[in-house]
Design a protein around this motif. Structure first.
Motif, PDB file in Angstrom:
ATOM      1  N   ARG A 294       0.903  -1.413  -0.183  1.00 38.36           N
ATOM      2  CA  ARG A 294      -0.054  -0.056  -0.020  1.00 38.36           C
ATOM      3  C   ARG A 294       0.825   1.214   0.026  1.00 38.36           C
ATOM      4  NH1 ARG A 294      -3.674  -3.617   3.455  1.00 38.36           N
ATOM      5  NH2 ARG A 294      -5.644  -3.355   2.599  1.00 38.36           N
ATOM      6  N   ARG A 330       1.045  -1.046  -5.293  1.00 45.18           N
ATOM      7  CA  ARG A 330       0.036  -0.373  -5.795  1.00 45.18           C
ATOM      8  C   ARG A 330       0.374   1.080  -5.593  1.00 45.18           C
ATOM      9  NH1 ARG A 330      -5.281  -0.590  -2.294  1.00 45.18           N
ATOM     10  NH2 ARG A 330      -4.162   0.506  -0.492  1.00 45.18           N
ATOM     11  N   ASN A 451     -12.353  -5.259   0.135  1.00 40.84           N
ATOM     12  CA  ASN A 451     -12.655  -4.372   1.351  1.00 40.84           C
ATOM     13  C   ASN A 451     -13.397  -3.240   0.462  1.00 40.84           C
ATOM     14  OD1 ASN A 451     -10.934  -5.992   2.869  1.00 40.84           O
ATOM     15  ND2 ASN A 451      -9.189  -4.349   2.619  1.00 40.84           N
TER      16      ASN A 451
HETATM   17  C1  PEP Z   1      -9.337  -3.372  -0.690  1.00 44.83           C
HETATM   18  O1  PEP Z   1     -10.319  -2.436  -0.904  1.00 44.83           O
HETATM   19  O2  PEP Z   1      -9.840  -4.413  -0.270  1.00 44.83           O
HETATM   20  C2  PEP Z   1      -7.964  -3.229  -0.529  1.00 44.83           C
HETATM   21  C3  PEP Z   1      -7.118  -4.225  -0.531  1.00 44.83           C
HETATM   22  O3  PEP Z   1      -7.526  -1.935  -0.369  1.00 44.83           O
HETATM   23  P1  PEP Z   1      -7.541  -0.743   0.762  1.00 44.83           P
HETATM   24  O4  PEP Z   1      -8.315  -1.733   1.989  1.00 44.83           O
HETATM   25  O5  PEP Z   1      -6.343  -0.277   1.142  1.00 44.83           O
HETATM   26  O6  PEP Z   1      -8.628   0.062   0.310  1.00 44.83           O
END
Ligand code: PEP
Ligand code: MG
Length: 550
Positions: A294, A330, A451
């Motif tokens: 991230r 990412r 998520n």
């Molecule tokens: C998700 O959205 O599942 C993800 C891995 O990104 P983040 O939780 O950082 O938004």
């Protein structure tokens, strides 16, 4: 003994003293003063004290972190002695009749701004140092004792809530567990707590200030905290904690073993990280690579825009340390709950549906290109993949790729050596699922962000604790969206993984394997439990015939 309940975000036991954490309030008044000399003396004394603090930090860091890391504190002490800066503060106090706090903020912010606008990357980076020393002087002036915020001993930290930017700055070596009054289980703070393997409770409404300093047991299995537990409870939960440690130790035997089911299906199990400081956990837990770095945490950890050199160093460290394993980085997914002051993002009515991730990157192209150039430079040092978040259309993916190509050409013209990173996208919007066939033809892999996908498919704000009763992480619509994505990816010959929290949900491992998932990327501590679960499955049996791993 007192018992308070909340919502557990990690099964585990933490035992230790409670520390109530209160973030300082920085209300700087613009009221005018009459005692100019008095205000100047307050400022001068605060600077002296801040210099002493920096020197003490230098001495401490010299022992714990070595000369190179300690150096920054002696640089800070020197910067605080800079007469131009102190003269500017004196001037604002004298002419404007402002308080020492107000004058410090004005003068230091101005100086930081001057550095931020310089072209030389070294000078540009000095802007963050000015903000650091500004904070040190303001803390003294406002009587804020930062040491006592987290304390100096390991503790279970209790707070109203933590912003992701606060969580990343906490001293992990002093954290036994976390309890918050607010918070939602899918927030980034909860994700960070899980990745640090910290037993944590959110939505613990009966938190009280007089818990401070008392012995407590945070019982993540039963979603509660016991304040001043009885001796019997202390003994039984200490035994449970030891048992957890023993089970974790047993999992170590799975290191080096393949992630292969009894019937011979193998998938990749990767780890999610927030920055180079998590690389040790990736190695210790024997992850096959990094499925989600991230990168926005590099920005959250910084007081100003991280420069191309700083970013490239962070990415290079990850890629080089883990080579030849793949590291999927990412691009910056800032916005929504992840904000930094220096980006001056406007408040929004619907931040989760707002200006975030590639939407920012594609409108602030120079900002984006700094990161893309850093990624490309790091790609020469190992197996790097670049992944774009929050994509909703082929047009967006193509725009990202065009900018990446531009950066590639620029760097080649500058004589820089580059690798050939593969390009993937996160599937976290219903639009991306529905356009997965087109998108799969324009990239090398998909990683499903469950998520956000859950939040957008179910129209449930992942930050809103009140909606948790309505939220169903196993909602059939989400599972169907995952299956549709896997099928579309495979129709076009690309691999498909999951990097959202659902990837670590052992009750779904079998479902994902039957769907044909190629990779699961989970927090480092979940790698070995997941491997154990995969190895216990036999896909020739009826669905559900295998046991969930303990
Ligand atoms: C998700 O959205 O599942 C993800 C891995 O990104 P983040 O939780 O950082 O938004
Ligand atoms: Mg996401």
């Amino acid at each position: 003994m007192q018992v308070a309940t909340g919502k557990s975000i990690l099964n585990g036991i933490a035992i230790g003293k409670i520390k109530i954490y209160k973030a300082p309030k920085m209300d700087i008044s613009s009221e005018l003063i009459t005692d100019i000399d008095g205000e100047i003396s307050r400022f001068d004394e605060a600077v002296e004290k801040a210099i002493d603090q920096q020197n003490a930090l230098y001495d401490k860091a010299l022992v714990t972190a070595g000369e190179e890391s300690a150096e920054i504190f002696s640089v800070h002490a020197m910067m605080l002695e800079d007469e131009d800066l102190t003269d500017a503060v004196h001037e604002i106090i004298t002419r404007g009749k402002h308080t020492a706090e107000y004058a410090t903020k004005q003068a230091f912010d101005n100086q930081a701004q001057v550095f931020a606008e310089m072209d030389d990357p070294y000078m540009k980076a000095r802007s963050a140092d000015i903000y650091d020393i500004e904070q040190a002087v303001l803390n003294v002036l406002m009587g804020i004792d930062t040491d006592s915020m987290q304390g100096t001993e390991p503790a279970i930290l209790v707070a109203e809530d933590f912003a992701p930017s606060e969580t990343v700055r906490l001293d992990k070596s002093l954290l036994l567990g976390m309890i918050t009054i607010e918070g939602s289980s899918n927030s980034h703070t909860a994700i960070l707590a899980r990745s640090m393997n910290l037993p944590s409770l959110i939505q613990c409404k009966s938190v009280s200030d007089d818990w401070d300093g008392k012995l407590a047991i945070l019982d993540g299995y039963n979603s509660c905290v016991y304040i001043e537990p009885t001796d019997d409870l202390l003994a039984s939960l200490t035994a449970k904690q030891k048992d957890d440690e023993r089970k974790r130790a047993l999992l170590q035997e799975l290191k080096g073993e393949p992630n292969t089911t009894i019937d011979g299906t193998t998938i990749k199990v990767y780890a999610n990280i927030g920055g180079p400081s998590d690389l040790g956990a990736v190695q210790v837990n024997d992850a096959g690579g990094v499925g989600l770095f991230r990168s926005e945490f590099v920005y959250l950890n910084s007081k100003d825009y991280p420069t191309e050199d700083e970013q490239s160093e962070a990415y290079k460290l990850a890629v080089q340390t883990l080579a030849p394993k793949q590291v999927v980085i990412r691009t910056c997914d800032i916005g929504a709950d992840k904000k930094v002051d220096y980006m001056n993002l406007d408040p929004e009515e619907n931040p989760a549906l707002g200006y975030r991730a590639v939407r920012i990157c594609l409108t602030r192209k120079d900002f984006f290109k700094t990161q893309l150039r850093a990624l490309l430079r790091a790609s020469d040092y190992g197996n790097l993949a670049i992944m774009f978040p929050m994509i909703i259309s082929l047009r967006e993916l193509n725009e990202c790729k065009i900018l990446l190509d531009e950066c590639r050409k620029e760097l080649a013209a500058e004589g820089k050596k580059l690798g050939e990173p593969s390009i993937g996208i996160m599937i976290e919007t219903p639009a991306a699922v529905l356009c997965a066939d087109e998108l799969a033809q324009a990239c090398d892999f998909f990683s499903i962000g469950t998520n956000d996908l859950t939040q957008y498919v179910c129209a449930i704000d992942r930050q809103n604790a009140k909606l948790e009763p309505f939220s169903d992480t196993h909602h059939p619509a989400v599972l169907r969206a995952i299956k549709m994505t896997i099928d579309a990816g495979h129709r076009h010959g690309i691999w498909v993984g999951i990097c959202g929290e659902l990837g670590a949900d052992l009750s779904l491992t079998e479902t994902f394997l039957r769907m044909g998932i190629d990779e699961l990327s989970v927090n480092p501590k979940s790698v070995l439990p997941l491997r154990k679960q995969i190895r216990s499955l036999d896909l020739r049996l009826e669905p559900g015939a295998a046991q969930v791993a303990d």
